[in-house]
Design a protein around this motif. Structure first.
Motif, PDB file in Angstrom:
ATOM      1  N   SER A   1       9.312  -3.356  14.517  1.00 47.50           N
ATOM      2  CA  SER A   1       9.378  -1.835  15.249  1.00 47.50           C
ATOM      3  C   SER A   1      10.882  -1.632  14.198  1.00 47.50           C
ATOM      4  CB  SER A   1      10.636  -2.042  16.301  1.00 47.50           C
ATOM      5  OG  SER A   1      11.698  -3.152  16.410  1.00 47.50           O
ATOM      6  N   ASN A   2      10.565  -1.911  12.921  1.00 46.19           N
ATOM      7  CA  ASN A   2      11.772  -1.318  12.064  1.00 46.19           C
ATOM      8  C   ASN A   2      10.767  -0.973  11.067  1.00 46.19           C
ATOM      9  OD1 ASN A   2      13.874  -1.800  12.891  1.00 46.19           O
ATOM     10  ND2 ASN A   2      14.023  -4.277  12.663  1.00 46.19           N
ATOM     11  N   TYR A   3      10.182  -1.277  10.753  1.00 45.31           N
ATOM     12  CA  TYR A   3       8.759  -0.390   9.823  1.00 45.31           C
ATOM     13  C   TYR A   3       8.167   0.844   9.915  1.00 45.31           C
ATOM     14  CZ  TYR A   3       8.360  -5.509   7.772  1.00 45.31           C
ATOM     15  OH  TYR A   3       9.207  -6.544   7.243  1.00 45.31           O
ATOM     16  N   THR A   4       8.767   1.388  10.710  1.00 43.89           N
ATOM     17  CA  THR A   4       7.974   3.090  11.315  1.00 43.89           C
ATOM     18  C   THR A   4       8.122   4.138  10.235  1.00 43.89           C
ATOM     19  OG1 THR A   4      10.508   3.570  11.936  1.00 43.89           O
ATOM     20  CG2 THR A   4       8.769   2.768  13.793  1.00 43.89           C
ATOM     21  N   LYS A   5       8.900   3.840   8.975  1.00 40.31           N
ATOM     22  CA  LYS A   5       9.023   4.906   8.021  1.00 40.31           C
ATOM     23  C   LYS A   5       8.112   4.256   6.661  1.00 40.31           C
ATOM     24  CE  LYS A   5      11.718   6.991  10.305  1.00 40.31           C
ATOM     25  NZ  LYS A   5      10.801   8.536  10.928  1.00 40.31           N
ATOM     26  N   LEU A   6       8.116   3.160   7.022  1.00 43.51           N
ATOM     27  CA  LEU A   6       7.173   2.421   5.542  1.00 43.51           C
ATOM     28  C   LEU A   6       6.075   3.280   4.846  1.00 43.51           C
ATOM     29  CD1 LEU A   6       6.855   0.395   3.515  1.00 43.51           C
ATOM     30  CD2 LEU A   6       4.766  -0.333   5.084  1.00 43.51           C
ATOM     31  N   ASN A   7       5.444   3.937   5.688  1.00 46.53           N
ATOM     32  CA  ASN A   7       4.399   5.013   5.490  1.00 46.53           C
ATOM     33  C   ASN A   7       4.543   6.128   4.770  1.00 46.53           C
ATOM     34  OD1 ASN A   7       2.009   3.661   5.792  1.00 46.53           O
ATOM     35  ND2 ASN A   7       1.769   4.429   8.313  1.00 46.53           N
ATOM     36  N   ASN A   8       5.807   6.662   5.420  1.00 49.53           N
ATOM     37  CA  ASN A   8       6.525   7.821   4.640  1.00 49.53           C
ATOM     38  C   ASN A   8       7.015   7.412   3.568  1.00 49.53           C
ATOM     39  OD1 ASN A   8       6.795   7.818   7.676  1.00 49.53           O
ATOM     40  ND2 ASN A   8       7.160   9.926   7.151  1.00 49.53           N
ATOM     41  N   ILE A   9       7.445   6.243   3.097  1.00 54.14           N
ATOM     42  CA  ILE A   9       8.245   5.743   1.855  1.00 54.14           C
ATOM     43  C   ILE A   9       7.090   5.707   0.862  1.00 54.14           C
ATOM     44  CG2 ILE A   9       9.504   4.413   0.666  1.00 54.14           C
ATOM     45  CD1 ILE A   9      10.840   3.715   2.949  1.00 54.14           C
ATOM     46  N   LEU A  10       5.741   5.210   1.202  1.00 54.89           N
ATOM     47  CA  LEU A  10       4.912   5.122   0.559  1.00 54.89           C
ATOM     48  C   LEU A  10       4.151   6.266  -0.123  1.00 54.89           C
ATOM     49  CD1 LEU A  10       2.905   1.728   2.429  1.00 54.89           C
ATOM     50  CD2 LEU A  10       4.228   2.513   0.438  1.00 54.89           C
ATOM     51  N   SER A  11       3.467   7.484   1.185  1.00 53.42           N
ATOM     52  CA  SER A  11       3.227   8.926   0.649  1.00 53.42           C
ATOM     53  C   SER A  11       3.759   8.857  -0.519  1.00 53.42           C
ATOM     54  CB  SER A  11       3.287   9.448   1.746  1.00 53.42           C
ATOM     55  OG  SER A  11       2.085   8.736   2.813  1.00 53.42           O
ATOM     56  N   TYR A  12       5.769   9.003  -0.834  1.00 55.95           N
ATOM     57  CA  TYR A  12       6.394  10.075  -1.126  1.00 55.95           C
ATOM     58  C   TYR A  12       6.258   9.329  -2.452  1.00 55.95           C
ATOM     59  CZ  TYR A  12      10.217  10.773  -3.255  1.00 55.95           C
ATOM     60  OH  TYR A  12      11.251  10.983  -4.807  1.00 55.95           O
ATOM     61  N   LEU A  13       6.397   8.026  -2.768  1.00 55.81           N
ATOM     62  CA  LEU A  13       5.525   7.300  -4.155  1.00 55.81           C
ATOM     63  C   LEU A  13       4.484   7.499  -5.003  1.00 55.81           C
ATOM     64  CD1 LEU A  13       7.625   3.658  -2.850  1.00 55.81           C
ATOM     65  CD2 LEU A  13       8.505   5.282  -4.556  1.00 55.81           C
ATOM     66  N   LYS A  14       3.318   7.145  -3.625  1.00 52.34           N
ATOM     67  CA  LYS A  14       2.515   7.673  -4.826  1.00 52.34           C
ATOM     68  C   LYS A  14       1.856   8.973  -4.998  1.00 52.34           C
ATOM     69  CE  LYS A  14      -0.597   5.266  -4.333  1.00 52.34           C
ATOM     70  NZ  LYS A  14      -0.549   3.862  -6.158  1.00 52.34           N
ATOM     71  N   THR A  15       2.750   9.597  -4.637  1.00 51.75           N
ATOM     72  CA  THR A  15       3.158  11.529  -5.201  1.00 51.75           C
ATOM     73  C   THR A  15       3.446  11.654  -5.953  1.00 51.75           C
ATOM     74  OG1 THR A  15       2.535  11.981  -2.365  1.00 51.75           O
ATOM     75  CG2 THR A  15       3.121  13.787  -4.491  1.00 51.75           C
ATOM     76  N   ALA A  16       4.895  11.331  -6.012  1.00 52.61           N
ATOM     77  CA  ALA A  16       6.047  11.302  -7.314  1.00 52.61           C
ATOM     78  C   ALA A  16       4.863   9.948  -8.705  1.00 52.61           C
ATOM     79  CB  ALA A  16       7.219  10.724  -6.594  1.00 52.61           C
ATOM     80  N   GLU A  17       4.757   9.183  -8.257  1.00 54.40           N
ATOM     81  CA  GLU A  17       4.033   8.125  -9.326  1.00 54.40           C
ATOM     82  C   GLU A  17       2.601   7.175  -9.015  1.00 54.40           C
ATOM     83  OE1 GLU A  17       5.046   7.547 -12.692  1.00 54.40           O
ATOM     84  OE2 GLU A  17       7.057   7.079 -11.743  1.00 54.40           O
ATOM     85  N   PRO A  18       2.027   8.719  -8.792  1.00 52.70           N
ATOM     86  CA  PRO A  18       0.913   8.280  -8.939  1.00 52.70           C
ATOM     87  C   PRO A  18      -0.151   7.184  -9.684  1.00 52.70           C
ATOM     88  CG  PRO A  18       0.582  10.612  -9.526  1.00 52.70           C
ATOM     89  CD  PRO A  18       1.533   9.687  -9.393  1.00 52.70           C
ATOM     90  N   ASN A  19       0.238   6.714 -10.421  1.00 52.93           N
ATOM     91  CA  ASN A  19      -0.372   5.810 -11.849  1.00 52.93           C
ATOM     92  C   ASN A  19       0.091   4.861 -11.156  1.00 52.93           C
ATOM     93  OD1 ASN A  19      -1.960   7.674 -13.094  1.00 52.93           O
ATOM     94  ND2 ASN A  19      -0.808   8.078 -14.400  1.00 52.93           N
ATOM     95  N   ALA A  20       1.140   4.118 -10.569  1.00 49.05           N
ATOM     96  CA  ALA A  20       1.700   3.288  -9.730  1.00 49.05           C
ATOM     97  C   ALA A  20       0.918   2.794  -8.764  1.00 49.05           C
ATOM     98  CB  ALA A  20       3.816   3.995  -9.668  1.00 49.05           C
ATOM     99  N   LYS A  21       1.420   0.848  -8.956  1.00 50.52           N
ATOM    100  CA  LYS A  21       1.268   0.482  -8.217  1.00 50.52           C
ATOM    101  C   LYS A  21       2.305   0.287  -7.308  1.00 50.52           C
ATOM    102  CE  LYS A  21      -2.571  -2.396 -10.387  1.00 50.52           C
ATOM    103  NZ  LYS A  21      -3.334  -3.523 -11.207  1.00 50.52           N
ATOM    104  N   VAL A  22       1.909   0.147  -6.377  1.00 55.75           N
ATOM    105  CA  VAL A  22       3.036  -0.351  -5.092  1.00 55.75           C
ATOM    106  C   VAL A  22       3.012  -1.647  -4.657  1.00 55.75           C
ATOM    107  CG1 VAL A  22       4.298   0.563  -3.239  1.00 55.75           C
ATOM    108  CG2 VAL A  22       3.722   2.320  -4.637  1.00 55.75           C
ATOM    109  N   LEU A  23       3.780  -2.293  -4.866  1.00 53.93           N
ATOM    110  CA  LEU A  23       4.011  -3.641  -4.296  1.00 53.93           C
ATOM    111  C   LEU A  23       4.506  -3.631  -2.887  1.00 53.93           C
ATOM    112  CD1 LEU A  23       3.151  -5.351  -7.489  1.00 53.93           C
ATOM    113  CD2 LEU A  23       1.409  -4.928  -5.957  1.00 53.93           C
ATOM    114  N   TRP A  24       4.723  -4.848  -2.658  1.00 53.91           N
ATOM    115  CA  TRP A  24       5.820  -5.419  -0.978  1.00 53.91           C
ATOM    116  C   TRP A  24       6.359  -6.327  -1.894  1.00 53.91           C
ATOM    117  CZ3 TRP A  24       8.274  -3.030   2.871  1.00 53.91           C
ATOM    118  CH2 TRP A  24       8.638  -3.826   3.507  1.00 53.91           C
ATOM    119  N   HIS A  25       7.823  -6.682  -1.802  1.00 49.91           N
ATOM    120  CA  HIS A  25       8.199  -7.424  -1.608  1.00 49.91           C
ATOM    121  C   HIS A  25       8.888  -8.330  -0.224  1.00 49.91           C
ATOM    122  CE1 HIS A  25      12.344  -9.004  -4.093  1.00 49.91           C
ATOM    123  NE2 HIS A  25      11.724 -10.111  -3.396  1.00 49.91           N
ATOM    124  N   MET A  26       8.161  -9.465  -0.007  1.00 50.76           N
ATOM    125  CA  MET A  26       8.196 -10.133   1.450  1.00 50.76           C
ATOM    126  C   MET A  26       9.379 -10.925   0.957  1.00 50.76           C
ATOM    127  SD  MET A  26       6.173 -12.527   3.461  1.00 50.76           S
ATOM    128  CE  MET A  26       6.099 -13.504   2.518  1.00 50.76           C
TER     129      MET A  26
END
Length: 500
Positions: free
Chosen positions: A442-467
């Motif tokens: 239930s605490n991950y509702t904003k994850l997709n928003n963050i990912l979309s923002y990062l891909k728009t701001a830095e399209p060539n970067a790989k976004v990795l999850w830090h568990m």
């Protein structure tokens, strides 16, 4: 006879042991003048490669010869094997010297005797009468009989010539190898004087000339080709003496070989293509007949190539570029490695967990082969995904920004995520949830928003999850009760949440 002449001519190499520098063909010795009595002798031995200078500019006419040097050259001109185990009668001829085996050989063959029964004095300068004696004994050993070309001279100091050397001195004088020193009333021989390089040059000029004039009868000759014969044409040449090198016959005909010439014309039967050899034949350019069949005509080789990247290079992983021949129907291709990237730039959006994860990351990347490492960490203690998203939306300057470009961490306070993204073209951006919320979907509702923002701001970067990881069993963290204060329960919850 050939072996004998080789021995005779080779004696001229006597002075080689004194050579320090081999000069060029032009004689430029500052210590040899045209007015010097030894000028013609030095010119002769130099031009005939019998003697060289002690340096590029000096001949050293007054340098003296030792007995050991003299005997060593005799052994060389005789072509004897100086790797011998002959007995050594002399106590002053030590093993391992350059002259040791030569002296033993000369003694065995009665060319030399000692100064005493047990000493040879190899380092003593050789005298004029000793040199005559050794040359005479060498002629006896080699079976050489020379004609006497000079009238005998009664030297004024003939009584000073040692009894054992009188015949040898007389012979060398009448052979024309040595002469005396003019003085009042006649000539002195100076038998006990030491032999110099100038005197040696004179002796060996006379000796070499005498051998060529008296011994060589041109009994062994060979034909030297000037113009080679071909399959249908005679060649020309001349005949030379293999002993003295003189030309015996200036011009002779070399009959046609009846064999086809090597530069025959190649006629193509099957054309080669890119990577397949063709077939041809050689046609003689003299007589026109086939000289050789089934000649391989090498493939032409590929012309132009089209290329495309079939595997992009990544960090420390080479890429691949494939080249294909553009000739229709060829189908040939080859791969070329594209060097891996060695620069890596990593930005973390996190909290204390990202601090821990990146503490030694700069050193790890450098040890792994990276040449340029840039690290950034946007830190807020216990920061959740919801808080990250709020900060992004409002462009809040509420992060501590840690950077590392040379192995040392630097700190910037009150920084926004937008500024960190603008600082570099990041290769990797890591995102993490606060540890206590990591296992609660239930605490991950904003994850997709963050990912979309990062891909728009830095399209060539790989976004990795830090568990994040589970707390230890005795943790007092206020979120641990959400997992029944059980480490395994928390771990499984985090893994399941990330997978979903």
């Amino acid at each position: 006879m050939k072996k004998l002449l080789t021995k005779l001519v080779s004696i001229a190499l006597l002075c080689i042991l004194l050579v320090m520098t081999v000069s060029a063909n032009t004689m430029n010795f500052t210590d040899v003048k045209q007015k010097d009595w030894f000028y013609k002798s030095v010119s002769y031995v130099f031009e005939n490669n019998i003697m060289y200078g002690v340096s590029d500019t000096e001949f050293g006419p007054q340098v003296k010869l030792s007995r050991g040097m003299f005997v060593t050259i005799l052994a060389r001109l005789a072509g004897t094997d100086t790797n011998n185990d002959l007995p050594n009668p002399f106590t002053d001829v030590k093993n391992g010297k350059y002259y040791t085996n030569s002296v033993k050989w000369a003694y065995k063959n009665n060319i030399v005797v000692g100064v005493t029964k047990t000493t040879f004095e190899p380092n003593s300068d050789i005298t004029r009468e000793q040199m005559c004696v050794i040359i005479e004994r060498y002629c006896t050993y080699a079976g050489i009989t020379l004609e006497k070309v000079k009238e005998p001279v009664n030297f004024i100091d003939s009584t000073k010539v040692s009894k054992y050397a009188r015949t040898a001195v007389a012979n060398c004088q009448q052979w024309g190898l040595v002469s005396g020193v003019k003085t009042t009333g006649g000539y002195n021989f100076l038998p006990k004087d030491n032999a110099t390089r100038a005197e040696a040059a004179t002796i060996f000029k006379n000796f070499d000339s005498l051998v060529k004039e008296q011994v060589c009868k041109h009994t062994e000759t060979q034909t030297v080709t000037d113009i080679p014969a071909t399959c249908g044409k005679d060649g020309t040449g001349h005949i030379v003496c293999t002993k003295c090198g003189e030309t015996v016959t200036a011009s002779v005909v070399i009959p046609a070989t009846k064999q086809h010439t090597p530069d025959d014309e190649i006629v193509v039967i099957t054309q080669p293509d890119c990577d397949t050899d063709g077939v041809g034949k050689k046609v003689c350019t003299v007589c026109g007949l086939d000289a050789e069949l089934n000649i391989k005509i090498p493939a032409k080789g590929h012309g132009t190539f089209a290329s495309e990247v079939t595997k992009q290079p990544e960090f420390l992983q080479n890429g691949v570029k494939t080249y294909s021949c553009t000739v229709k129907g060829c189908g040939y291709s080859y791969d070329e490695e594209i060097p891996a990237k060695t620069t890596i730039k990593i930005l973390a959006l996190g909290n204390s967990f990202s601090v821990d994860a990146m503490e030694y990351l700069w050193q790890i990347c450098e040890d792994g082969g990276a040449t340029n490492v840039v690290l950034g960490n946007m830190y807020i203690g216990g920061c959740t995904l919801d808080k990250h998203w709020t900060n992004i939306q409002n462009d809040n300057y509420s992060y501590t920004y840690y950077t590392n470009t040379n192995g040392v961490w630097n700190t910037q306070s009150n920084t926004a995520i937008s500024k960190a993204l603008a600082d570099e073209e990041w290769d990797i951006i890591t995102v993490q949830q606060a540890s206590g919320s990591s296992g609660l979907p239930s605490n991950y509702t904003k994850l997709n928003n963050i990912l979309s923002y990062l891909k728009t701001a830095e399209p060539n970067a790989k976004v990795l999850w830090h568990m994040t990881w589970a707390y230890q069993g005795d943790s007092t963290h206020d979120a641990f009760p959400n997992y029944n204060k059980n480490q395994v329960t928390m771990y499984n919850a985090i893994v399941e949440t990330i997978h979903s």
